[in-house]
Write an enzyme that holds these catalytic residues in place. Structure first.
Site, PDB file in Angstrom:
ATOM      1  N   HIS A   1       3.113  15.659  -9.993  1.00  0.00           N
ATOM      2  CA  HIS A   1       3.408  14.015 -10.113  1.00  0.00           C
ATOM      3  C   HIS A   1       2.719  13.366 -11.418  1.00  0.00           C
ATOM      4  CE1 HIS A   1       5.911  13.631  -6.421  1.00  0.00           C
ATOM      5  NE2 HIS A   1       4.822  14.362  -5.813  1.00  0.00           N
TER       6      HIS A   1
ATOM      7  N   HIS B   1       4.656  14.155 -14.313  1.00  0.00           N
ATOM      8  CA  HIS B   1       5.591  13.264 -14.782  1.00  0.00           C
ATOM      9  C   HIS B   1       5.310  11.957 -14.981  1.00  0.00           C
ATOM     10  CE1 HIS B   1       9.329  11.754 -12.301  1.00  0.00           C
ATOM     11  NE2 HIS B   1       9.613  11.770 -13.707  1.00  0.00           N
TER      12      HIS B   1
ATOM     13  N   HIS C   1       0.727  20.500  -6.550  1.00  0.00           N
ATOM     14  CA  HIS C   1       1.787  19.490  -6.245  1.00  0.00           C
ATOM     15  C   HIS C   1       1.385  18.222  -6.754  1.00  0.00           C
ATOM     16  CE1 HIS C   1       5.028  17.860  -3.268  1.00  0.00           C
ATOM     17  NE2 HIS C   1       4.297  16.781  -3.638  1.00  0.00           N
ATOM     18  N   GLU C   2       0.303  17.565  -6.447  1.00  0.00           N
ATOM     19  CA  GLU C   2       0.131  16.193  -6.998  1.00  0.00           C
ATOM     20  C   GLU C   2      -0.159  16.407  -8.439  1.00  0.00           C
ATOM     21  OE1 GLU C   2       0.393  13.903  -4.754  1.00  0.00           O
ATOM     22  OE2 GLU C   2       0.445  15.173  -2.998  1.00  0.00           O
TER      23      GLU C   2
HETATM   24 ZN   LIG Z   1       4.999  14.839  -3.608  1.00  0.00          ZN
END
Ligand SMILES: [Zn+2]
Length: 391
Positions: free
Chosen positions: A186, A189, A182-183
């Site tokens: 980011h 991104h 998940h991290e």
């Molecule tokens: Zn998040």
């Protein structure tokens, strides 16, 4: 990105209608368990977690400790690097001689497809006394263009994973593994940001910001992906099929409950924030009316009752609590594009995702970005399938 209250209500109602029968069945199963044990009482909201945990053990027999050896921190990290490479062609090179704020922090240079420098990534994995709990992604420097020159990002992900002990390396549980993916989403991104002005880097609406991170979780537990990285830390054996099957089967456990308590809270949030006159508001009566309109069963309470719903009164989620489920609509629907293509590592699709969804940041309207990637607006069906509400 949902843009209007009507759209939000419509989404919440669709998911609600699919989840309600499932939640009711779960309540019946729990009552059976209570009766079987001679409990002689009716299920109440405060009994739910205790009994659902018993059912989980009985039905799925998934022992987290049996899984840990397949998820050593090194193997999970290599798996994430491999996934990033298979999708986007980027590679990672460990940097030894670079300043760090603590000796446990590791740093990598991220190289683009053409071996060009793309970003620097800091990773800080384990708890220590001076460190805040939780997991997050931040940046020391965002990407932007200054005097015609591209300034590359310096991204940091911070976690609080199980630490190594003695001769045993750090062995993650499933939650920690998902958190890492998940991290890292980011962080990706951040790597791929391609904007002129710093303020626009990764600057997307709240109900869009979890798309890049949550889509990564779909790969994390995909059987094909698991075989590539979930290897026993001692023997190097890939995770056996029966353990993968157990992970898959238990994935939909208690989803009726989880969905209903969440949607109930999201609707309550919307009801408060679409009120035009809040004078003489009787909070309990207001909440009760909202829940009755929805048809929430009495064995389940909204995730937050009004009097402690911190998110929506001071936590920045006013009329925005729904965004968690909206993001899930997006990530489920976007991941299905990869599945539909017959190749979950489809490079062309990944390039499209990078260029249309990850790179533009705040330059473009979020819905336009999504449509440019998917060819249509997001549909809720993938989320319903993902939660086991629909075949
Ligand atoms: Zn998040």
């Amino acid at each position: 990105m949902a843009k209007t209250p009507e759209k939000v209500y419509e989404l919440l109602q669709t998911v609600w209608d699919a989840a309600l029968p499932v939640g009711k069945t779960e309540a019946v199963d729990i009552q059976k368990m209570i009766d079987k044990e001679g409990g002689n009482f009716k299920l109440e909201p405060w009994d739910w977690w205790y009994y659902s945990e018993k059912i989980r053990k009985e039905k799925y027999d998934l022992d987290e400790e049996m899984l840990r050896p397949y998820f050593s921190l090194d193997n999970v990290r290599e798996g994430i690097f491999l996934l990033s490479n298979k999708l986007y062609g980027i590679t990672f090179r460990k940097l030894e001689n670079i300043p760090v704020y603590h000796k446990d922090v590791t740093v990598y240079e991220v190289l683009d497809t053409n071996q060009q420098h793309l970003a620097v990534l800091y990773m800080d994995f384990h708890p220590r006394s001076s460190k805040r709990g939780g997991a997050w992604c931040t940046s020391f420097r965002d990407q932007y263009v200054k005097d015609g020159k591209n300034v590359t990002p310096v991204v940091s992900i911070v976690m609080n994973f199980t630490a190594p002990t003695g001769d045993t390396p750090a062995l993650l549980n499933l939650d920690e593994t998902l958190t890492f993916f998940h991290e890292f989403g980011h962080a990706i991104h951040g790597f791929f940001s391609n904007v002129k002005y710093k303020r626009l880097s990764g600057y997307v609406p709240r109900d869009f910001v979890e798309l890049p991170s949550q889509i990564m979780e779909h790969w994390a537990l995909n059987p094909q992906m698991l075989k590539l990285y979930a290897k026993h830390y001692k023997t190097g054996e890939p995770i056996p099929d029966d353990l993968i099957a157990k992970i898959e089967n238990s994935g939909n456990f208690n989803q009726g409950f989880a969905t209903l308590e969440f949607i109930a809270a999201a609707v309550l949030d919307m009801d408060y924030h679409t009120l035009e006159n809040a004078s003489n508001l009787d909070v309990n009566a207001f909440e009760k009316a909202s829940m009755e309109r929805l048809g929430l069963i009495k064995e389940i309470l909204p995730r937050y009752r009004s009097t402690y719903f911190n998110h929506i009164f001071s936590g920045g989620y006013s009329a925005g609590y729904y965004s968690y489920v909206w993001s899930e609509v997006l990530d489920s629907d976007a991941f299905e594009a990869f599945e539909e293509s017959g190749d979950i590592f489809n490079k062309q699709l990944a390039a499209k995702f990078r260029n249309e969804v990850l790179a533009p940041g705040g330059k473009r309207d979020a819905m336009d970005m999504y449509v440019a990637f998917r060819g249509r607006e997001p549909m809720v069906d993938a989320l319903l399938r993902n939660r086991g509400f629909k075949k």
